[in-house]
Design an enzyme around this catalytic site. Structure first.
Site, PDB file in Angstrom:
ATOM      1  N   ARG A   1      18.194 -53.237  95.650  1.00 56.59           N
ATOM      2  CA  ARG A   1      17.627 -52.305  94.466  1.00 56.59           C
ATOM      3  C   ARG A   1      18.391 -51.090  94.290  1.00 56.59           C
ATOM      4  NH1 ARG A   1      11.363 -51.742  94.272  1.00 56.59           N
ATOM      5  NH2 ARG A   1      11.756 -50.685  92.765  1.00 56.59           N
TER       6      ARG A   1
ATOM      7  N   ARG B   1       1.282 -43.227  94.925  1.00 54.34           N
ATOM      8  CA  ARG B   1       2.181 -42.619  94.112  1.00 54.34           C
ATOM      9  C   ARG B   1       1.724 -42.312  92.853  1.00 54.34           C
ATOM     10  NH1 ARG B   1       7.918 -45.043  94.730  1.00 54.34           N
ATOM     11  NH2 ARG B   1       8.642 -43.046  93.759  1.00 54.34           N
TER      12      ARG B   1
ATOM     13  N   LYS C   1      21.440 -44.021  91.568  1.00 59.95           N
ATOM     14  CA  LYS C   1      20.506 -44.867  90.704  1.00 59.95           C
ATOM     15  C   LYS C   1      19.343 -43.993  90.111  1.00 59.95           C
ATOM     16  CE  LYS C   1      16.904 -46.160  93.615  1.00 59.95           C
ATOM     17  NZ  LYS C   1      15.727 -46.133  93.319  1.00 59.95           N
ATOM     18  N   ASN C   2      19.032 -42.964  90.793  1.00 66.20           N
ATOM     19  CA  ASN C   2      17.913 -42.239  90.494  1.00 66.20           C
ATOM     20  C   ASN C   2      18.243 -41.095  89.450  1.00 66.20           C
ATOM     21  OD1 ASN C   2      16.012 -43.574  92.125  1.00 66.20           O
ATOM     22  ND2 ASN C   2      15.976 -42.036  93.651  1.00 66.20           N
TER      23      ASN C   2
ATOM     24  N   ASP D   1      14.190 -39.643 100.792  1.00 64.27           N
ATOM     25  CA  ASP D   1      14.886 -40.937 100.720  1.00 64.27           C
ATOM     26  C   ASP D   1      15.978 -41.054 101.907  1.00 64.27           C
ATOM     27  OD1 ASP D   1      13.499 -41.341  98.585  1.00 64.27           O
ATOM     28  OD2 ASP D   1      15.015 -40.672  97.240  1.00 64.27           O
TER      29      ASP D   1
END
Ligand code: EPU
Length: 420
Positions: A399, A120, A20-21, A307
């Site tokens: 997500r 953030r 995803k990232n 993560d």
């Protein structure tokens, strides 16, 4: 919500999806091309769909092929505006800022708002783009950036109070590919997702060297060209499955997994008594003995990833003794702590650290997901806990993990998705 029956002992095989990232900034890189980018291995996730929507609002055409590839046609970009309604849902939206500036000479992107994992800020993104010559101000909650005469390469230090920044490096690196002259980014993020983006940009015709190191050198080029590109496997998903095998005292063969991207994680797993063996295109992870306590500190890559902090906390909650987890990237990323305690874990938060007194058993409870990785930790806890755990708000997990319940169930989990 998920209804999870436990405890189970997982056994079988799971295949890791694309990252995803890595996919999100690579989708943003499509903006630079002014043509079609075809991406292979992009996971089917709500964040990817939302990012596609963001690109469509700029004027791009985004479509899935029958074969599952993602096509981004950026021939037309007539609205360089990243709307609050989308960026507030997904902070990664900020990484359209650099490519839009480079392509259109101006951009307006909503300033991302608060986030469950803590503050953030995006000050380093803005600093880096200013160094390339952009004029940037804030108006009505939007970052308004202009570079009417184009961007100009420069030596830029991109470190911040918590080390490097992943999306900040992505933003500045993408902008620098089309800048005049040479850009050097010092203290660049070394995460595999940043390297994947750099490799994709080079395939498009960019000139980036130092990939994977904290010093990226980018020779600006006049234009980039359309490409077909395969994104890397998701190392965080792979790490989550590794912990799933470990916490259930099971055995999982994990395919499409690059162990080189997970060295700190594998090192910790072995240290707590988990067996990790390299196998064709992945690894086999199992545990038969007790969980040995550990001290974990999250760090930028190649250190232990933030993560996977929540997922490891579930594992250490069942260790034979006391452990400490220190969060050095997002010091408030501990929303899962109170929920795990509701499942009879014994965790105590002390500033940016959590002291974990291992317990013999976790007990099922109704719990609430607060963010993507916290929900993964609660699902892992549900697999190991005695009784029926319900995890509410699993839209968080959707997500970042494609149909996680189906994939875990194929290896012996008992998870039912229910609409509430
Ligand atoms: N930071 C600043 N100023 C900035 C940017 C970052 O102070 O301008 C600070 C952050 O507050 C944090 C640290 O620098 O303390 C590192 O943050 P980074 O910028 O690297 O995070 P990010 O790029 O916004 C990506 C991932 C996150 C992952 C972090 C760290 C994506 C889409 N997101 O975020 O992934 O936790 O890097 O590795 O790539 C997730 O997938 O669950 C997730 C949150």
């Amino acid at each position: 919500m998920f209804r999870i029956e436990g405890p189970v002992r997982l056994a079988g095989q799971v295949d890791v999806r694309g990252s995803k990232n890595a996919s999100l900034p690579i989708m943003a890189a499509g903006i630079l091309v002014g043509g079609k980018t075809t991406l292979k291995g992009v996971p089917n996730l709500s964040d990817i769909a939302v990012f596609g929507q963001l690109l469509e609002e700029l004027g791009c055409k985004v479509a899935k092929t029958d074969g599952g590839d993602l096509c981004i046609d950026s021939t037309v970009i007539d609205n360089p505006h990243g709307d609050y309604e989308i960026v507030r849902k997904m902070r990664a939206g900020i990484c359209i800022l650099g490519p839009l500036l480079a392509r259109c000479g101006r951009a307006e992107v909503s300033m991302p708002g608060g986030c469950a994992i803590g503050d953030r800020p995006v000050d380093i993104h803005i600093r880096g783009l200013r160094e390339l010559g952009a004029e940037i101000h804030l108006a009505n909650g939007y970052i308004v950036a202009d570079a009417p005469h184009g961007l100009v390469g420069k030596n830029i230090f991109l470190g911040g109070p918590f080390g490097s920044t992943v999306l900040g490096t992505a933003n500045v690196m993408m902008a620098a590919t089309l800048a005049k002259g040479k850009t050097v980014i010092e203290s660049a993020a070394c995460e595999p997702e940043v390297s994947d983006l750099a490799n994709c940009l080079n395939k498009m015709g960019a000139k980036i060297t130092g990939i994977g190191s904290p010093r990226l050198v980018i020779e600006g080029v006049k234009q980039l060209s359309p490409v077909e590109y395969q994104v890397i496997p998701d190392r965080i998903e792979a790490g989550t499955f590794m912990v799933a095998a470990a916490v259930t005292a099971g055995q999982l063969r994990i395919t499409n997994c690059r162990l080189d991207d997970l060295m700190a994680v594998v090192d910790k797993l072995r240290g707590v008594g988990v067996t990790v063996e390299a196998a064709d295109n992945g690894c086999v992870v199992s545990r038969s003995g007790p969980i040995i306590p550990a001290d974990i500190t999250t760090q930028p890559f190649p250190g232990f990833p933030t993560d996977l902090q929540a997922q490891f906390m579930t594992l250490l909650a069942l260790a034979d003794g006391n452990s400490i987890v220190v969060e050095k990237i997002f010091p408030d990323r501990f929303m899962h702590v109170a929920e795990l305690n509701r499942m009879a874990a014994n965790l105590r938060k002390e500033g940016p650290a959590v002291i974990i007194a291992g317990v013999k058993r976790l007990m099922a409870a109704p719990v609430m997901a607060s963010d993507l990785r916290a929900s993964a930790a609660l699902i892992l806890a549900g697999l190991a806990a005695y009784g029926t755990t319900t995890v509410q708000r699993v839209y968080h997990i959707d997500r970042g993990y494609e149909k996680i319940e189906e994939r875990l169930n194929s290896a012996g989990a008992k998870i039912v998705r229910e609409n509430v």
